[in-house]
Design an enzyme around this catalytic site. Structure first.
Site, mmCIF file in Angstrom:
data_model
loop_
_atom_site.group_PDB
_atom_site.id
_atom_site.type_symbol
_atom_site.label_atom_id
_atom_site.label_comp_id
_atom_site.label_asym_id
_atom_site.label_seq_id
_atom_site.Cartn_x
_atom_site.Cartn_y
_atom_site.Cartn_z
ATOM 1 N N ARG A 46 -8.798 7.816 -40.465
ATOM 2 C CA ARG A 46 -9.262 8.471 -38.989
ATOM 3 C C ARG A 46 -9.044 7.684 -38.016
ATOM 4 N NH1 ARG A 46 -13.781 12.305 -37.701
ATOM 5 N NH2 ARG A 46 -14.417 12.684 -40.103
ATOM 6 N N ASP A 87 -7.641 13.374 -39.193
ATOM 7 C CA ASP A 87 -9.003 13.795 -39.186
ATOM 8 C C ASP A 87 -8.895 14.940 -40.246
ATOM 9 O OD1 ASP A 87 -11.450 15.031 -39.540
ATOM 10 O OD2 ASP A 87 -11.651 15.653 -37.248
ATOM 11 N N LYS A 142 -12.162 7.223 -57.821
ATOM 12 C CA LYS A 142 -13.611 7.635 -57.901
ATOM 13 C C LYS A 142 -14.287 7.201 -56.526
ATOM 14 C CE LYS A 142 -16.372 4.041 -59.240
ATOM 15 N NZ LYS A 142 -17.314 2.818 -59.661
ATOM 16 N N GLU A 210 -22.045 -8.523 -63.978
ATOM 17 C CA GLU A 210 -21.406 -8.931 -62.859
ATOM 18 C C GLU A 210 -22.455 -9.851 -62.101
ATOM 19 O OE1 GLU A 210 -19.010 -5.963 -60.664
ATOM 20 O OE2 GLU A 210 -20.780 -4.769 -61.367
ATOM 21 N N ASP A 229 -22.105 4.344 -61.961
ATOM 22 C CA ASP A 229 -20.918 3.348 -61.345
ATOM 23 C C ASP A 229 -20.191 2.906 -62.481
ATOM 24 O OD1 ASP A 229 -19.916 2.102 -59.190
ATOM 25 O OD2 ASP A 229 -20.789 0.194 -59.532
ATOM 26 N N HIS A 234 -15.999 3.062 -66.509
ATOM 27 C CA HIS A 234 -15.311 2.006 -67.345
ATOM 28 C C HIS A 234 -15.652 1.636 -68.681
ATOM 29 C CE1 HIS A 234 -14.309 1.558 -63.328
ATOM 30 N NE2 HIS A 234 -15.088 1.055 -62.683
ATOM 31 N N LYS A 328 -25.708 -6.000 -62.588
ATOM 32 C CA LYS A 328 -25.538 -6.707 -61.097
ATOM 33 C C LYS A 328 -26.401 -7.691 -61.163
ATOM 34 C CE LYS A 328 -22.737 -3.420 -58.998
ATOM 35 N NZ LYS A 328 -21.248 -3.698 -58.783
HETATM 36 C C1 BG6 Z 1 -16.351 -0.695 -59.664
HETATM 37 C C2 BG6 Z 1 -17.696 -0.547 -59.462
HETATM 38 O O1 BG6 Z 1 -15.798 0.615 -60.119
HETATM 39 O O2 BG6 Z 1 -16.119 -1.576 -60.728
HETATM 40 C C3 BG6 Z 1 -18.420 -1.731 -58.965
HETATM 41 O O3 BG6 Z 1 -18.016 0.750 -58.498
HETATM 42 C C4 BG6 Z 1 -17.899 -2.774 -59.765
HETATM 43 O O4 BG6 Z 1 -19.600 -1.571 -58.494
HETATM 44 C C5 BG6 Z 1 -16.428 -2.872 -60.067
HETATM 45 O O5 BG6 Z 1 -18.241 -4.159 -59.044
HETATM 46 C C6 BG6 Z 1 -16.020 -3.836 -61.263
HETATM 47 O O6 BG6 Z 1 -14.761 -4.031 -61.311
HETATM 48 P P1 BG6 Z 1 -13.960 -5.440 -61.841
HETATM 49 O O7 BG6 Z 1 -12.677 -5.161 -61.891
HETATM 50 O O8 BG6 Z 1 -14.353 -6.388 -60.854
HETATM 51 O O9 BG6 Z 1 -14.631 -5.613 -63.257
#
Ligand code: BG6
Length: 483
Positions: A46, A87, A142, A210, A229, A234, A328
């Site tokens: 945009r 847009d 995603k 993380e 998430d 993953h 996290k």
């Molecule tokens: C993303 C998530 O898909 O993967 C994030 O939305 C996360 O919240 C990230 O931090 C982690 O990816 P990587 O490659 O740093 O392990």
């Protein structure tokens, strides 16, 4: 259909993903001469910008996010870029966009990294402007929905314009070299496969920890939470790669057929098989960090940590728990898979172990995915000596460090591989619709169970390994999380 695209159209070109991952990956591919000279990259978003403005924007992103030694030929790379303001909520701008894209001699690859609410109007706009023909591939980033229903809506909207064999759904974990190495480890070595089953494996642990917190993604994260998430995509992909049957070959259909069977065999979780948490203020690596509520600026019930005891109900994995945990603000950034083997059926040393005892420990395979890329197999060995006071045994590691084994290989960004596969048309490392749907079905059942139990996240201090209940989840089965 097999073709190598010579046009790449990036939606969301001024966004965070584009700056941190997509533009750096493309520049790195250019530097390694992996992009054909005629490949043009058109950015759209945009923001009001012209070609020169976008090239400046890209230069800044590259200087910030791509190491200097991978920026070879950056000026030439920037010359591949152009930009069209759009847009996407109205059809109007799409003809100008098509004009900017021009005629692709070989084909067009589109990368859609925008808010999910823009998916449907974008697809309509592309159809309106004729950017949906058989030489066009569509790649989706995603979040693809928030549950099975919304994911199906997105998939239906995309399917109205593109057949499944031209849809590329990203799970960037599949682009990680070490995740692909999991397949090499399992299927290029004779020694693991005969043992890879319930008769020899006690349990599996998958950890994605993380240290980061919200990272400014306030609205997105608070709506998603750790389950949607990280686990929905993953972690379930990692689980599928660990648990799947050997595919007949390394191609998109064979690999994805096997993964989806695992995802469909996941047992619905029962009461007591999950723990959720949310971090409070604490310290990471000695630095004080605020709690989730403070970062968010309000109270919230969103989980920033989840631990699950999962089961794959099939012959191979009957009775083998898969302990998953992600969060996290945990003490370290680590992604690893631990395969805990069973004890030997009988100890021949039992009568010769003297006072110290010939303690037997079961073998353990730890596959480090990040930040360390290594494989560590613990083996029992005899402690050297003349054994006058009994035979002593000890666990010793067989270690493989990937960076040491492959000196000189680049550490690549996961998106480098995925973008190249998109341009060249290889779907093996992209997620098929039936996989996504099986993932959502299981995740929706987890959320339904939480709602049923009225489960709210338990607090944990930032810098710890999550709520103590997560430790108890494993320990009540006699299992300790690998740390
Ligand atoms: C993303 C998530 O898909 O993967 C994030 O939305 C996360 O919240 C990230 O931090 C982690 O990816 P990587 O490659 O740093 O392990």
């Amino acid at each position: 259909m097999s073709f190598t695209a010579d046009r790449l159209l990036l939606f969301g070109a001024t966004g965070d993903l584009s700056q941190r991952m997509l533009l750096p990956s493309l520049c790195a591919l250019h530097a390694d001469e992996l992009l054909a000279p005629d490949v043009k990259i058109i950015g759209t978003a945009r923001s009001d910008m012209d070609d020169a403005g976008f090239r400046n924007f890209a230069r800044e992103a590259l200087e910030k996010f791509l190491p200097a030694d991978r920026r070879g030929g950056m000026a030439d790379f920037l010359n591949r870029l152009s930009y069209q303001t759009l847009d996407a909520t109205t059809l109007e701008g799409f003809n100008d966009l098509a004009a900017k894209v021009g005629t692709a001699e070989r084909g067009l690859a589109i990368f859609l990294s925008t808010a999910p609410s823009l998916f449907e109007p974008t697809i309509k706009g592309l159809q309106h402007a004729g950017l949906d023909g058989e030489h066009v591939r569509m790649c989706l980033e995603k979040p693809l929905g928030t549950d099975l229903g919304t994911s199906c809506e997105i998939n239906d909207a995309v399917a109205a314009a593109f057949p499944e064999d031209r849809i590329y759904r990203i799970d960037h974990y599949l682009g990680k070299e070490t995740v692909q190495n999991l397949l090499a480890l399992r299927f290029a070595n004779i020694m693991f496969e005969p043992l890879w089953n319930a008769a020899h494996i006690d349990h599996v642990q998958i950890t994605v920890a993380e240290t980061v917190g919200l990272e400014g993604r306030v609205a997105f994260y608070d709506d998603a939470g750790a389950l949607r998430d990280m686990v929905q995509n993953h972690m379930l992909q990692l689980l599928a790669l660990v648990a799947m049957e050997p595919p007949g070959n390394f191609d998109a259909t064979a690999v994805r057929d096997e993964k989806v069977k695992v995802l469909r065999s996941l047992r619905k979780i029962s009461r007591g098989e999950t723990v959720t948490g949310q971090y409070r203020a604490g310290a990471i690596n000695g630095d004080a960090v605020p709690g989730y509520d403070d970062e968010l600026g309000e109270d919230s019930d969103t989980e920033t940590f989840v631990a699950i005891k999962a089961h794959v109900d099939n012959w191979r994995w009957k009775g083998v728990p898969f302990y998953l945990r992600t969060g996290k603000r945990l003490p370290e950034r680590v992604t690893e898979i631990v395969v805990q083997f069973r004890c030997v059926p009988h100890s021949i040393f039992a009568g010769r172990d003297g006072a110290s005892g010939a303690k037997m420990e079961p073998n353990q395979l730890v596959i480090g995915i990040q930040p360390e890329e290594n494989v560590h197999l613990s083996m029992m060995a005899k402690v050297p000596g003349l054994d006058r006071e009994g035979i002593r045994l000890r666990s010793v590691p067989l270690d493989i460090s990937m960076p040491d084994a492959f000196v000189g290989a680049h550490k690549r960004i996961a998106y480098e591989r995925l973008l190249l596969d998109l341009i060249e048309g290889d779907q093996t490392l992209f997620v098929r619709r039936d996989e996504v749907e099986a993932q959502w079905e299981w995740i929706d059942a987890v959320r339904a169970e939480w709602a049923d139990q009225e489960l709210t996240p338990q607090s944990y201090t930032a810098g710890s390994w999550g709520p103590s209940a997560a430790i108890a989840l494993a320990e009540k089965d006699g299992v300790s999380w690998h740390e």
